[in-house]
Design a protein around this motif. Structure first.
Motif, PDB file in Angstrom:
ATOM      1  N   ASP A 273       0.863  -1.179   0.000  1.00 54.57           N
ATOM      2  CA  ASP A 273       0.000   0.000   0.000  1.00 54.57           C
ATOM      3  C   ASP A 273       0.899   1.227   0.000  1.00 54.57           C
ATOM      4  OD1 ASP A 273      -1.738   2.097   0.508  1.00 54.57           O
ATOM      5  OD2 ASP A 273      -2.979   0.962   1.915  1.00 54.57           O
ATOM      6  N   GLU A 274       1.118   1.795  -1.187  1.00 51.97           N
ATOM      7  CA  GLU A 274       2.044   2.915  -1.303  1.00 51.97           C
ATOM      8  C   GLU A 274       1.569   4.126  -0.505  1.00 51.97           C
ATOM      9  OE1 GLU A 274       4.351   5.561  -4.731  1.00 51.97           O
ATOM     10  OE2 GLU A 274       2.852   4.064  -5.292  1.00 51.97           O
ATOM     11  N   ASN A 275       0.280   4.389  -0.508  1.00 53.48           N
ATOM     12  CA  ASN A 275      -0.240   5.547   0.232  1.00 53.48           C
ATOM     13  C   ASN A 275      -0.013   5.389   1.736  1.00 53.48           C
ATOM     14  OD1 ASN A 275      -1.137   6.888  -2.078  1.00 53.48           O
ATOM     15  ND2 ASN A 275      -3.126   5.853  -2.034  1.00 53.48           N
ATOM     16  N   ALA A 276      -0.205   4.158   2.238  1.00 51.37           N
ATOM     17  CA  ALA A 276       0.015   3.909   3.663  1.00 51.37           C
ATOM     18  C   ALA A 276       1.488   4.106   4.020  1.00 51.37           C
ATOM     19  CB  ALA A 276      -0.434   2.497   4.023  1.00 51.37           C
ATOM     20  N   TYR A 277       2.372   3.674   3.118  1.00 51.76           N
ATOM     21  CA  TYR A 277       3.802   3.830   3.391  1.00 51.76           C
ATOM     22  C   TYR A 277       4.205   5.302   3.368  1.00 51.76           C
ATOM     23  CZ  TYR A 277       8.797   3.020   3.393  1.00 51.76           C
ATOM     24  OH  TYR A 277      10.126   3.029   3.737  1.00 51.76           O
ATOM     25  N   ILE A 278       3.686   6.071   2.413  1.00 49.29           N
ATOM     26  CA  ILE A 278       3.988   7.510   2.359  1.00 49.29           C
ATOM     27  C   ILE A 278       3.492   8.199   3.630  1.00 49.29           C
ATOM     28  CG2 ILE A 278       3.440   9.663   1.155  1.00 49.29           C
ATOM     29  CD1 ILE A 278       3.386   8.049  -1.450  1.00 49.29           C
ATOM     30  N   HIS A 279       2.293   7.814   4.092  1.00 52.36           N
ATOM     31  CA  HIS A 279       1.752   8.376   5.335  1.00 52.36           C
ATOM     32  C   HIS A 279       2.663   8.048   6.520  1.00 52.36           C
ATOM     33  CE1 HIS A 279      -1.806   8.554   8.387  1.00 52.36           C
ATOM     34  NE2 HIS A 279      -1.049   9.632   8.436  1.00 52.36           N
ATOM     35  N   TYR A 280       3.110   6.790   6.573  1.00 52.69           N
ATOM     36  CA  TYR A 280       4.015   6.361   7.643  1.00 52.69           C
ATOM     37  C   TYR A 280       5.314   7.174   7.622  1.00 52.69           C
ATOM     38  CZ  TYR A 280       7.220   3.328  10.258  1.00 52.69           C
ATOM     39  OH  TYR A 280       8.150   2.837  11.137  1.00 52.69           O
ATOM     40  N   GLU A 281       5.867   7.370   6.439  1.00 52.62           N
ATOM     41  CA  GLU A 281       7.105   8.126   6.309  1.00 52.62           C
ATOM     42  C   GLU A 281       6.930   9.557   6.796  1.00 52.62           C
ATOM     43  OE1 GLU A 281      10.464   7.171   4.226  1.00 52.62           O
ATOM     44  OE2 GLU A 281       9.759   5.890   5.854  1.00 52.62           O
ATOM     45  N   ARG A 282       5.804  10.171   6.484  1.00 50.40           N
ATOM     46  CA  ARG A 282       5.558  11.552   6.896  1.00 50.40           C
ATOM     47  C   ARG A 282       5.458  11.657   8.426  1.00 50.40           C
ATOM     48  NH1 ARG A 282       0.975  13.035   2.317  1.00 50.40           N
ATOM     49  NH2 ARG A 282       2.443  13.517   0.599  1.00 50.40           N
ATOM     50  N   VAL A 283       4.740  10.700   9.020  1.00 47.71           N
ATOM     51  CA  VAL A 283       4.623  10.699  10.483  1.00 47.71           C
ATOM     52  C   VAL A 283       5.996  10.494  11.124  1.00 47.71           C
ATOM     53  CG1 VAL A 283       3.651   9.465  12.460  1.00 47.71           C
ATOM     54  CG2 VAL A 283       2.223   9.962  10.463  1.00 47.71           C
ATOM     55  N   ARG A 284       6.766   9.568  10.583  1.00 45.74           N
ATOM     56  CA  ARG A 284       8.096   9.307  11.129  1.00 45.74           C
ATOM     57  C   ARG A 284       8.985  10.544  11.015  1.00 45.74           C
ATOM     58  NH1 ARG A 284      11.865   4.526   8.805  1.00 45.74           N
ATOM     59  NH2 ARG A 284      11.764   5.870   6.986  1.00 45.74           N
ATOM     60  N   ASP A 285       8.922  11.255   9.901  1.00 39.27           N
ATOM     61  CA  ASP A 285       9.717  12.482   9.740  1.00 39.27           C
ATOM     62  C   ASP A 285       9.339  13.534  10.768  1.00 39.27           C
ATOM     63  OD1 ASP A 285      11.100  11.386   7.652  1.00 39.27           O
ATOM     64  OD2 ASP A 285       9.934  12.370   6.068  1.00 39.27           O
ATOM     65  N   ARG A 286       8.055  13.614  11.085  1.00 38.88           N
ATOM     66  CA  ARG A 286       7.618  14.586  12.095  1.00 38.88           C
ATOM     67  C   ARG A 286       8.165  14.216  13.474  1.00 38.88           C
ATOM     68  NH1 ARG A 286       1.292  15.087  11.677  1.00 38.88           N
ATOM     69  NH2 ARG A 286       1.629  16.824  13.131  1.00 38.88           N
ATOM     70  N   LEU A 287       8.220  12.914  13.782  1.00 38.75           N
ATOM     71  CA  LEU A 287       8.789  12.480  15.054  1.00 38.75           C
ATOM     72  C   LEU A 287      10.281  12.758  15.122  1.00 38.75           C
ATOM     73  CD1 LEU A 287       6.912   9.106  15.632  1.00 38.75           C
ATOM     74  CD2 LEU A 287       6.730  11.177  17.025  1.00 38.75           C
ATOM     75  N   ILE A 288      10.968  12.576  14.009  1.00 36.65           N
ATOM     76  CA  ILE A 288      12.405  12.872  13.971  1.00 36.65           C
ATOM     77  C   ILE A 288      12.645  14.329  14.327  1.00 36.65           C
ATOM     78  CG2 ILE A 288      14.412  13.084  12.448  1.00 36.65           C
ATOM     79  CD1 ILE A 288      13.346  10.625  10.928  1.00 36.65           C
ATOM     80  N   GLN A 289      11.889  15.226  13.705  1.00 34.15           N
ATOM     81  CA  GLN A 289      12.059  16.650  13.972  1.00 34.15           C
ATOM     82  C   GLN A 289      11.689  16.997  15.411  1.00 34.15           C
ATOM     83  OE1 GLN A 289       9.993  18.975  10.978  1.00 34.15           O
ATOM     84  NE2 GLN A 289      10.623  17.570   9.353  1.00 34.15           N
ATOM     85  N   LEU A 290      10.668  16.326  15.952  1.00 36.12           N
ATOM     86  CA  LEU A 290      10.194  16.642  17.289  1.00 36.12           C
ATOM     87  C   LEU A 290      11.193  16.226  18.367  1.00 36.12           C
ATOM     88  CD1 LEU A 290       7.767  17.691  18.969  1.00 36.12           C
ATOM     89  CD2 LEU A 290       6.914  15.331  19.003  1.00 36.12           C
ATOM     90  N   PHE A 291      11.842  15.060  18.175  1.00 43.25           N
ATOM     91  CA  PHE A 291      12.655  14.496  19.252  1.00 43.25           C
ATOM     92  C   PHE A 291      14.161  14.549  19.020  1.00 43.25           C
ATOM     93  CE2 PHE A 291       8.676  11.931  20.120  1.00 43.25           C
ATOM     94  CZ  PHE A 291       8.382  12.589  21.298  1.00 43.25           C
ATOM     95  N   GLU A 292      14.614  15.055  17.888  1.00 44.61           N
ATOM     96  CA  GLU A 292      16.046  15.001  17.584  1.00 44.61           C
ATOM     97  C   GLU A 292      16.885  15.735  18.630  1.00 44.61           C
ATOM     98  OE1 GLU A 292      19.067  15.564  13.811  1.00 44.61           O
ATOM     99  OE2 GLU A 292      17.157  16.624  13.796  1.00 44.61           O
ATOM    100  N   ASP A 293      16.538  16.959  18.954  1.00 48.29           N
ATOM    101  CA  ASP A 293      17.328  17.734  19.920  1.00 48.29           C
ATOM    102  C   ASP A 293      17.283  17.109  21.312  1.00 48.29           C
ATOM    103  OD1 ASP A 293      18.029  19.507  17.951  1.00 48.29           O
ATOM    104  OD2 ASP A 293      16.537  21.019  18.488  1.00 48.29           O
ATOM    105  N   ILE A 294      16.114  16.574  21.679  1.00 55.94           N
ATOM    106  CA  ILE A 294      15.977  15.964  23.003  1.00 55.94           C
ATOM    107  C   ILE A 294      16.885  14.740  23.122  1.00 55.94           C
ATOM    108  CG2 ILE A 294      14.362  14.792  24.559  1.00 55.94           C
ATOM    109  CD1 ILE A 294      12.148  16.543  23.377  1.00 55.94           C
ATOM    110  N   SER A 295      16.916  13.913  22.087  1.00 57.04           N
ATOM    111  CA  SER A 295      17.734  12.699  22.147  1.00 57.04           C
ATOM    112  C   SER A 295      19.220  13.041  22.160  1.00 57.04           C
ATOM    113  CB  SER A 295      17.412  11.771  20.979  1.00 57.04           C
ATOM    114  OG  SER A 295      17.720  12.385  19.744  1.00 57.04           O
ATOM    115  N   LEU A 296      19.616  14.062  21.403  1.00 55.01           N
ATOM    116  CA  LEU A 296      21.022  14.473  21.412  1.00 55.01           C
ATOM    117  C   LEU A 296      21.441  14.955  22.791  1.00 55.01           C
ATOM    118  CD1 LEU A 296      21.529  16.322  18.003  1.00 55.01           C
ATOM    119  CD2 LEU A 296      22.624  14.212  18.754  1.00 55.01           C
TER     120      LEU A 296
END
Length: 431
Positions: free
Chosen positions: A312-335
């Protein structure tokens, strides 16, 4: 494992609320996967859901954002003033420090080369030539006869001279190397089938004049301290000390021992009102469900009556977008988390000390014979000349490793343990 609350500003908390609601609508796999298998197969970051928590402090159906696997040099440190606490300071710590020890011991430093002709850089004789891989050479006998042998990795040699003889070297110019037993070996620099991977110790007069100066104005980072000096060493932090969330964290410490700690940094986000940052060992035993769009095309359990899913390409694109938002949200905290010192538990301190001591033992171990006669090499390869001690238990928040070259903290790491046999670990043994 370690778990700590995450304090998010209101705007970021609203973002996490939205992300969590989207994740709960994902199409999840019904089958379970072991955590250790998942992180080995899938490159992080990924989003998972806890299935069976076993004896961990995880919560069933909690959503975890597995951000990354981090390697840090974890340094056992103690205050120079009375303090019962033992601190573990990661080399990611951003503070600068000065050396307090009056006569610090400098570590040997090495140049690495992969061409035998690089030996021409040096005046002869030149001591402290160290082999970084097994090397085919000719053993020069007292009768001037030669036999082919294999010089062992980590053998220390002296570059004696260049030999050119119609009878001994067949008219070629060859380097003459000598081991600790005064046995001489001929190395043909034109032999393209034999890569001569070696290192030479940098001599004191080959350093810049400023290298061996320690003054009150000389400031270093922790990686520079580890590379330059032998431990233990006394240091004083001159910056970033106020960022450490430990009451009365001392500015003057004795750095005692270190090892490489590998851990997975994750965020518990199933309850967006109480997010937590987690630090897990790769050995942590629990099972999980992942997003279905990740597993399309992978082998499936045939005992489960289920249609083979289509991608399901649409589901995968949605997953990627959510994951990118989490990366931006938590990157500084994890560092910030992986840079922060913490108070070590007895288990963590013991494991770091064991790994460090194994590394020192391997570094100082005096090998016996430096070479193998080639027709005996196959038999010798099946026999271990030394047994590497193993560490059977690792801390809950990281696994311990040591540098392959203990003088070079940022070289490849060497795993501790016996990989020759598969040991089945019951779920209850690692929490």
């Amino acid at each position: 494992m370690a778990a700590f609350p995450v304090q998010l500003p209101l705007a970021q908390k609203d973002i996490l609320d939205d992300i969590t609601n989207e994740i709960k609508q994902f199409d999840w796999e019904t089958g379970e996967c072991l955590f250790s298998d998942f992180i080995e197969y899938f490159q992080l970051p990924q989003i998972i859901r806890v299935s069976q928590s076993w004896e961990t402090n995880l919560v069933k159906n909690d959503i975890l954002y597995l951000q990354s696997i981090h390697d840090r040099h974890l340094i056992i440190s103690k205050s120079l003033f009375p303090d019962d606490r033992t601190f573990i300071v990661p080399d990611w710590f951003q503070g600068q420090c000065r050396v307090l020890s009056a006569n610090p011991i400098y570590k040997p430093r090495w140049w690495e080369f992969t061409n035998a002709l690089e030996l021409l850089r040096f005046k002869m004789p030149r001591e402290h030539i160290r082999l970084l891989r097994d090397t085919s050479v000719l053993l020069l006998l007292p009768t001037n006869q030669t036999i082919p042998v294999l010089l062992k990795q980590n053998t220390h040699l002296t570059l004696n001279r260049i030999e050119k003889s119609a009878t001994i070297t067949n008219g070629k110019e060859m380097f003459v190397l000598m081991d600790k037993n005064d046995q001489e070996f001929l190395l043909d620099p034109t032999d393209t089938t034999n890569v001569f991977h070696f290192a030479t110790k940098i001599l004191d007069d080959e350093f810049d004049s400023s290298y061996h100066k320690n003054t009150a104005d000389s400031l270093f980072t922790l990686p520079e301290i580890i590379i330059r000096y032998e431990l233990p060493i006394d240091i004083e932090f001159t910056s970033s000390i106020n960022t450490v969330p430990i009451p009365n964290f001392p500015t003057k410490l004795r750095l005692e021992k270190f090892c490489i700690g590998k851990s997975i940094i994750a965020f518990s986000i199933g309850d967006p009102n109480h997010p937590r940052i987690l630090e897990l060992s790769s050995l942590t035993q629990f099972s999980l469900n992942c997003i279905k769009c990740l597993t399309t095309g992978l082998p499936r359990d045939t005992s489960v009556s289920e249609e083979t899913p289509t991608f399901d390409e649409n589901a995968y694109i949605h997953y990627e977008r959510v994951r990118d938002r989490l990366i931006q949200l938590f990157e500084d905290i994890s560092l910030q988390y992986i840079r922060t010192p913490f108070i070590g538990t007895k288990e963590e301190i013991d494991c770091i000390e064991q790994a460090h001591d194994v590394g020192v033992k391997l570094k100082n171990e005096d090998q016996g014979e430096t070479f193998i006669v080639l027709n005996e090499a196959n038999n010798a390869n099946n026999e271990s000349s030394s047994v590497i001690p193993s560490i059977s238990k690792h801390p809950a928040r990281f696994t311990v490793h040591l540098p392959a070259d203990f003088n070079s903290p940022y070289s490849n790491v060497m795993d501790l343990g016996d990989d020759d046999e598969d040991h089945e670990i019951p779920p209850s043994t690692n929490t």
